[in-house]
Design an enzyme around this catalytic site. Structure first.
Site, PDB file in Angstrom:
ATOM      1  N   ASN A   1      30.178 -24.978 -35.725  1.00 36.25           N
ATOM      2  CA  ASN A   1      28.873 -24.828 -35.071  1.00 36.25           C
ATOM      3  C   ASN A   1      28.947 -25.501 -33.706  1.00 36.25           C
ATOM      4  OD1 ASN A   1      26.067 -24.207 -34.830  1.00 36.25           O
ATOM      5  ND2 ASN A   1      25.571 -26.324 -35.389  1.00 36.25           N
TER       6      ASN A   1
ATOM      7  N   ILE B   1      18.926 -22.571 -41.796  1.00 34.15           N
ATOM      8  CA  ILE B   1      19.633 -23.632 -42.514  1.00 34.15           C
ATOM      9  C   ILE B   1      20.385 -22.986 -43.672  1.00 34.15           C
ATOM     10  CG2 ILE B   1      19.286 -25.678 -43.966  1.00 34.15           C
ATOM     11  CD1 ILE B   1      17.111 -26.513 -42.056  1.00 34.15           C
ATOM     12  N   LEU B   2      21.629 -23.405 -43.862  1.00 29.94           N
ATOM     13  CA  LEU B   2      22.483 -22.776 -44.877  1.00 29.94           C
ATOM     14  C   LEU B   2      22.443 -23.587 -46.171  1.00 29.94           C
ATOM     15  CD1 LEU B   2      25.413 -22.119 -42.415  1.00 29.94           C
ATOM     16  CD2 LEU B   2      23.877 -20.384 -43.383  1.00 29.94           C
TER      17      LEU B   2
ATOM     18  N   HIS C   1      26.380 -27.600 -31.017  1.00 30.77           N
ATOM     19  CA  HIS C   1      25.076 -28.270 -30.995  1.00 30.77           C
ATOM     20  C   HIS C   1      24.878 -28.918 -29.628  1.00 30.77           C
ATOM     21  CE1 HIS C   1      21.580 -30.268 -32.629  1.00 30.77           C
ATOM     22  NE2 HIS C   1      21.978 -31.391 -32.065  1.00 30.77           N
TER      23      HIS C   1
ATOM     24  N   ASP D   1      24.110 -30.758 -38.914  1.00 32.96           N
ATOM     25  CA  ASP D   1      24.719 -31.310 -37.689  1.00 32.96           C
ATOM     26  C   ASP D   1      25.522 -32.589 -37.941  1.00 32.96           C
ATOM     27  OD1 ASP D   1      23.532 -29.251 -36.209  1.00 32.96           O
ATOM     28  OD2 ASP D   1      21.705 -30.424 -35.893  1.00 32.96           O
TER      29      ASP D   1
ATOM     30  N   GLY E   1      22.873 -14.960 -27.624  1.00 31.71           N
ATOM     31  CA  GLY E   1      24.306 -14.775 -27.830  1.00 31.71           C
ATOM     32  C   GLY E   1      25.164 -15.059 -26.616  1.00 31.71           C
TER      33      GLY E   1
ATOM     34  N   GLU F   1      28.914 -25.415 -22.988  1.00 32.14           N
ATOM     35  CA  GLU F   1      29.105 -24.847 -24.330  1.00 32.14           C
ATOM     36  C   GLU F   1      30.101 -23.691 -24.262  1.00 32.14           C
ATOM     37  OE1 GLU F   1      25.445 -23.725 -26.239  1.00 32.14           O
ATOM     38  OE2 GLU F   1      24.524 -25.667 -25.891  1.00 32.14           O
TER      39      GLU F   1
ATOM     40  N   GLU G   1      25.171 -31.379 -44.782  1.00 32.98           N
ATOM     41  CA  GLU G   1      24.159 -32.147 -44.047  1.00 32.98           C
ATOM     42  C   GLU G   1      24.065 -31.604 -42.620  1.00 32.98           C
ATOM     43  OE1 GLU G   1      23.340 -36.670 -42.564  1.00 32.98           O
ATOM     44  OE2 GLU G   1      24.895 -36.381 -44.060  1.00 32.98           O
TER      45      GLU G   1
ATOM     46  N   ARG H   1      16.608 -18.684 -50.268  1.00 36.77           N
ATOM     47  CA  ARG H   1      17.688 -18.988 -49.320  1.00 36.77           C
ATOM     48  C   ARG H   1      19.037 -18.637 -49.938  1.00 36.77           C
ATOM     49  NH1 ARG H   1      17.250 -21.952 -44.961  1.00 36.77           N
ATOM     50  NH2 ARG H   1      15.387 -23.074 -45.566  1.00 36.77           N
TER      51      ARG H   1
HETATM   52  C1  GRF Z   1      22.919 -23.041 -27.925  1.00 35.63           C
HETATM   53  O1  GRF Z   1      22.179 -23.902 -27.113  1.00 35.63           O
HETATM   54  C2  GRF Z   1      23.594 -23.827 -29.010  1.00 35.63           C
HETATM   55  O2  GRF Z   1      23.884 -25.130 -28.659  1.00 35.63           O
HETATM   56  C3  GRF Z   1      22.590 -23.794 -30.121  1.00 35.63           C
HETATM   57  O3  GRF Z   1      21.989 -22.537 -30.027  1.00 35.63           O
HETATM   58  C4  GRF Z   1      22.048 -22.082 -28.681  1.00 35.63           C
HETATM   59  C5  GRF Z   1      22.588 -20.688 -28.694  1.00 35.63           C
HETATM   60  O4  GRF Z   1      22.527 -20.086 -27.431  1.00 35.63           O
HETATM   61  N1  GRF Z   1      23.235 -24.027 -31.389  1.00 35.63           N
HETATM   62  P1  GRF Z   1      23.132 -18.633 -27.219  1.00 35.63           P
HETATM   63  O5  GRF Z   1      22.387 -17.676 -28.149  1.00 35.63           O
HETATM   64  O6  GRF Z   1      24.587 -18.682 -27.526  1.00 35.63           O
HETATM   65  O7  GRF Z   1      22.858 -18.307 -25.780  1.00 35.63           O
END
Ligand code: GRF
Length: 215
Positions: A108, A93-94, A110, A146, A12, A175, A144, A66
């Site tokens: 999201n 996966i949703l 990625h 990502d 997180g 990020e 689909e 699911r």
């Molecule tokens: C991140 O690397 C993100 O890109 C991917 O999952 C990871 C989550 O990291 N979708 P964190 O739990 O927020 O540290």
């Protein structure tokens, strides 16, 4: 006010960046009202509790399909009266039904420059290909994996000495910059979704890019 739920499975750190951004007034009209995890031991839940944010644990293991798991999550999001769903390291996966119910209202992050390197092990795949640039992308979620429209990317230059681990270490803080930015745009309605098309500042969305110098 825009009510935000964050879906997590792990550490997180992106959730933490969003919590910190909200505390610093950087989520605009956004307020994190709930954190939902499919794993009871996710450290992200501790982060939420420390910030006095409501939490829910819905284990996928307790559901036969699911779809039934997703239905339970959907109900929790309705109970929180959520405007925006933020996936932050959510490792399930949703189903397409769930995604279509939140279309245009779910983001999201990625760890690659989408549309390159969808899926797992992005850092190693970038090294295997010998790419010069790598980074991370915040995008709208579509059925689909990502593949939804990209909103913002942070780009860095790959070093000859980089390993998958060093790339992960370099990309994580990026990020934490771009996710709160995208959420702020959404919450302030600079980023909107209308009839299957995203708009940024009243124009059809083109991905925004931040270039990060390599020291
Ligand atoms: C991140 O690397 C993100 O890109 C991917 O999952 C990871 C989550 O990291 N979708 P964190 O739990 O927020 O540290």
């Amino acid at each position: 006010m825009k009510r935000i739920a964050v879906l997590v499975s792990g550490s997180g750190s992106n959730l933490q960046a969003l919590i910190d951004a909200e505390l610093q007034g950087q989520l605009g009209k956004g307020k994190i009202v709930g954190v939902l995890s499919n794993k009871a031991n996710a450290y992200a839940l501790t982060r939420a509790q420390q910030a006095n944010i409501d939490t829910a644990i819905i284990s996928h293991k307790n559901f036969p399909t699911r779809e039934s798991f997703d239905q339970q999550m959907h109900q929790q999001l309705l109970d929180w009266d959520v405007d925006l769903v933020v996936l932050a390291g959510f490792m399930r996966i949703l189903s397409s039904d769930f995604v279509s119910q939140w279309q245009g209202r779910m983001l999201n992050i990625h760890p690659s420059l989408l549309p390159h390197y969808k899926g797992m092990h992005t850092h190693q795949r970038v090294l295997n290909t010998g790419d010069r640039f790598h980074g991370c992308t915040v995008h709208f979620v579509t059925a689909e994996l990502d593949a939804g429209q990209a909103i913002i990317q942070a780009v860095l230059e790959v070093r000859h000495s980089d390993t998958a681990e060093s790339l992960a270490t370099r990309i994580h803080p990026l990020e934490h910059q771009i996710y709160p930015q995208a959420v702020q745009w959404f919450c302030n309605e600079q980023l909107i979704w209308c009839e299957n098309q995203a708009y940024f500042q009243n124009k059809p969305l083109q991905v925004q890019q931040i270039f990060c110098s390599s020291d």
